[in-house]
Write a protein that holds these residues in place. Structure first.
Motif, mmCIF file in Angstrom:
data_model
loop_
_atom_site.group_PDB
_atom_site.id
_atom_site.type_symbol
_atom_site.label_atom_id
_atom_site.label_comp_id
_atom_site.label_asym_id
_atom_site.label_seq_id
_atom_site.Cartn_x
_atom_site.Cartn_y
_atom_site.Cartn_z
ATOM 1 N N TYR A 13 0.837 -1.208 0.000
ATOM 2 C CA TYR A 13 0.000 0.000 0.000
ATOM 3 C C TYR A 13 0.868 1.252 0.000
ATOM 4 C CZ TYR A 13 -3.860 -3.133 0.950
ATOM 5 O OH TYR A 13 -4.782 -4.144 0.862
ATOM 6 N N PHE A 14 1.937 1.261 0.797
ATOM 7 C CA PHE A 14 2.841 2.409 0.815
ATOM 8 C C PHE A 14 3.533 2.577 -0.531
ATOM 9 C CE2 PHE A 14 2.543 1.898 5.454
ATOM 10 C CZ PHE A 14 2.356 3.229 5.831
ATOM 11 N N GLU A 15 3.818 1.487 -1.220
ATOM 12 C CA GLU A 15 4.528 1.549 -2.499
ATOM 13 C C GLU A 15 3.622 1.873 -3.680
ATOM 14 O OE1 GLU A 15 6.346 -2.296 -2.668
ATOM 15 O OE2 GLU A 15 7.982 -1.721 -1.315
ATOM 16 N N ASN A 16 2.341 1.453 -3.645
ATOM 17 C CA ASN A 16 1.483 1.553 -4.823
ATOM 18 C C ASN A 16 0.328 2.535 -4.716
ATOM 19 O OD1 ASN A 16 2.989 -0.508 -6.159
ATOM 20 N ND2 ASN A 16 1.945 -2.002 -4.873
ATOM 21 N N SER A 17 0.005 3.014 -3.534
ATOM 22 C CA SER A 17 -1.107 3.951 -3.378
ATOM 23 C C SER A 17 -0.688 5.347 -3.818
ATOM 24 C CB SER A 17 -1.561 4.006 -1.917
ATOM 25 O OG SER A 17 -2.047 2.753 -1.511
ATOM 26 N N TYR A 18 -1.662 6.124 -4.280
ATOM 27 C CA TYR A 18 -1.377 7.505 -4.682
ATOM 28 C C TYR A 18 -1.102 8.374 -3.458
ATOM 29 C CZ TYR A 18 -1.751 12.126 -6.666
ATOM 30 O OH TYR A 18 -1.466 13.420 -7.049
ATOM 31 N N GLY A 19 -1.827 8.118 -2.367
ATOM 32 C CA GLY A 19 -1.664 8.927 -1.166
ATOM 33 C C GLY A 19 -2.300 8.252 0.030
ATOM 34 N N CYS A 20 -2.215 8.923 1.187
ATOM 35 C CA CYS A 20 -2.836 8.389 2.396
ATOM 36 C C CYS A 20 -3.138 9.520 3.372
ATOM 37 C CB CYS A 20 -1.946 7.338 3.070
ATOM 38 S SG CYS A 20 -0.444 7.980 3.831
ATOM 39 N N ALA A 21 -3.996 9.221 4.317
ATOM 40 C CA ALA A 21 -4.279 10.120 5.443
ATOM 41 C C ALA A 21 -3.994 9.322 6.700
ATOM 42 C CB ALA A 21 -5.731 10.580 5.419
ATOM 43 N N THR A 22 -3.272 9.925 7.646
ATOM 44 C CA THR A 22 -2.946 9.228 8.883
ATOM 45 C C THR A 22 -3.438 10.031 10.085
ATOM 46 O OG1 THR A 22 -0.766 10.248 9.133
ATOM 47 C CG2 THR A 22 -0.887 8.192 7.875
ATOM 48 N N PHE A 23 -3.853 9.293 11.089
ATOM 49 C CA PHE A 23 -4.282 9.884 12.357
ATOM 50 C C PHE A 23 -3.451 9.225 13.448
ATOM 51 C CE2 PHE A 23 -7.729 9.963 9.374
ATOM 52 C CZ PHE A 23 -8.221 11.259 9.488
ATOM 53 N N ALA A 24 -2.530 9.984 14.056
ATOM 54 C CA ALA A 24 -1.640 9.435 15.082
ATOM 55 C C ALA A 24 -2.394 9.100 16.357
ATOM 56 C CB ALA A 24 -0.513 10.411 15.381
ATOM 57 N N SER A 25 -3.523 9.790 16.588
ATOM 58 C CA SER A 25 -4.275 9.558 17.813
ATOM 59 C C SER A 25 -5.732 9.959 17.607
ATOM 60 C CB SER A 25 -3.661 10.376 18.950
ATOM 61 O OG SER A 25 -4.387 10.214 20.132
ATOM 62 N N VAL A 26 -6.625 8.971 17.677
ATOM 63 C CA VAL A 26 -8.065 9.224 17.620
ATOM 64 C C VAL A 26 -8.645 8.786 18.956
ATOM 65 C CG1 VAL A 26 -10.243 8.677 16.471
ATOM 66 C CG2 VAL A 26 -8.137 8.842 15.131
ATOM 67 N N ALA A 27 -9.329 9.698 19.640
ATOM 68 C CA ALA A 27 -9.962 9.387 20.928
ATOM 69 C C ALA A 27 -11.416 9.019 20.672
ATOM 70 C CB ALA A 27 -9.875 10.585 21.863
ATOM 71 N N LYS A 28 -11.838 7.881 21.243
ATOM 72 C CA LYS A 28 -13.181 7.363 21.005
ATOM 73 C C LYS A 28 -13.803 6.973 22.341
ATOM 74 C CE LYS A 28 -15.275 3.705 18.201
ATOM 75 N NZ LYS A 28 -14.904 2.615 17.286
ATOM 76 N N GLY A 29 -15.075 7.266 22.509
ATOM 77 C CA GLY A 29 -15.741 6.892 23.750
ATOM 78 C C GLY A 29 -17.231 6.766 23.552
ATOM 79 N N GLY A 30 -17.868 6.106 24.515
ATOM 80 C CA GLY A 30 -19.308 5.965 24.435
ATOM 81 C C GLY A 30 -19.888 5.389 25.700
ATOM 82 N N LEU A 31 -21.179 5.587 25.841
ATOM 83 C CA LEU A 31 -21.906 5.087 26.996
ATOM 84 C C LEU A 31 -23.255 4.569 26.523
ATOM 85 C CD1 LEU A 31 -21.868 4.779 30.070
ATOM 86 C CD2 LEU A 31 -22.840 7.058 30.233
ATOM 87 N N PHE A 32 -23.501 3.291 26.728
ATOM 88 C CA PHE A 32 -24.732 2.600 26.379
ATOM 89 C C PHE A 32 -25.009 2.618 24.879
ATOM 90 C CE2 PHE A 32 -25.351 3.843 30.866
ATOM 91 C CZ PHE A 32 -25.225 2.576 31.393
ATOM 92 N N PHE A 33 -25.805 3.556 24.382
ATOM 93 C CA PHE A 33 -26.239 3.477 22.985
ATOM 94 C C PHE A 33 -25.710 4.591 22.093
ATOM 95 C CE2 PHE A 33 -29.489 1.390 25.580
ATOM 96 C CZ PHE A 33 -29.369 0.118 25.058
ATOM 97 N N VAL A 34 -24.832 5.434 22.619
ATOM 98 C CA VAL A 34 -24.309 6.526 21.803
ATOM 99 C C VAL A 34 -22.814 6.710 22.077
ATOM 100 C CG1 VAL A 34 -24.802 8.422 23.429
ATOM 101 C CG2 VAL A 34 -24.823 8.862 20.978
ATOM 102 N N GLY A 35 -22.071 7.017 21.008
ATOM 103 C CA GLY A 35 -20.636 7.211 21.150
ATOM 104 C C GLY A 35 -20.116 8.154 20.083
ATOM 105 N N GLY A 36 -18.852 8.479 20.194
ATOM 106 C CA GLY A 36 -18.238 9.358 19.213
ATOM 107 C C GLY A 36 -16.728 9.257 19.262
#
Length: 166
Positions: A13-36
């Motif tokens: 993928y690094f050799e053949n893809s045109y480009g990429c987007a990277t996220f060094a840190s994504v924070a995720k959380g949720g409680l019961f039926f909803v999250g983000g």
């Protein structure tokens, strides 16, 4: 991006893809039926790894979710057209099943940006990405690695990307 470059299975993928987007840190959380989730990252042209923009990830999810985690994400773009489509901003849907306990994690994902094989590891450096095929979905291929947290989820989610080109 270093975490992903250590994965031999991602080398094509690094050799053949045109480009990429990277996220060094994504924070995720949720409680019961909803999250983000929220994270900031960079947009690159490959194979030179030239930074050509910045990107913001915003995710909302519904379903059974409890806890929080931090993870890294990379999105590869197969062609210049796919790259351009992403930089215009888009919204994607996904379904996740994941268990995270401190730095150990096991996950599987199916999204409109491409299915992700089963991943397991005791920490980010030990996580092995497997079940990966060379195919892209809608010109994109997504991989994540959990950094840590305590989370259980079975959700449907949507991700919005806000891209600002340099």
């Amino acid at each position: 991006m270093d975490t992903f470059k250590k994965q031999d299975v991602l080398k094509p993928y690094f050799e053949n893809s045109y480009g990429c987007a990277t996220f060094a840190s994504v924070a995720k959380g949720g409680l019961f039926f909803v999250g983000g989730a929220y994270g900031k990252g960079s947009v690159y042209k490959l194979p030179t790894e030239e930074v050509v923009g910045s990107v913001e990830l915003i995710q909302a999810s519904g379903g059974w979710v409890l806890g929080g985690e931090v993870y890294q994400e990379i999105i590869f773009f197969e062609t210049e057209t796919d790259f351009a489509r992403f930089t215009q901003g888009n919204f994607e849907f996904g379904a996740d099943a994941k268990v995270v306990a401190l730095t150990a994690a096991a996950s599987a994902k199916a999204t409109t940006m491409g299915n992700q094989g089963i991943q397991m590891g005791a920490n980010a450096d030990d996580t092995k990405i497997s079940g990966v095929g060379p195919e892209y979905t809608k010109g994109m291929k997504v991989f994540t690695v959990t950094l840590g947290g305590l989370m259980y989820q079975a959700t449907i989610s949507g991700q919005k990307f806000n891209v600002k080109m340099s």
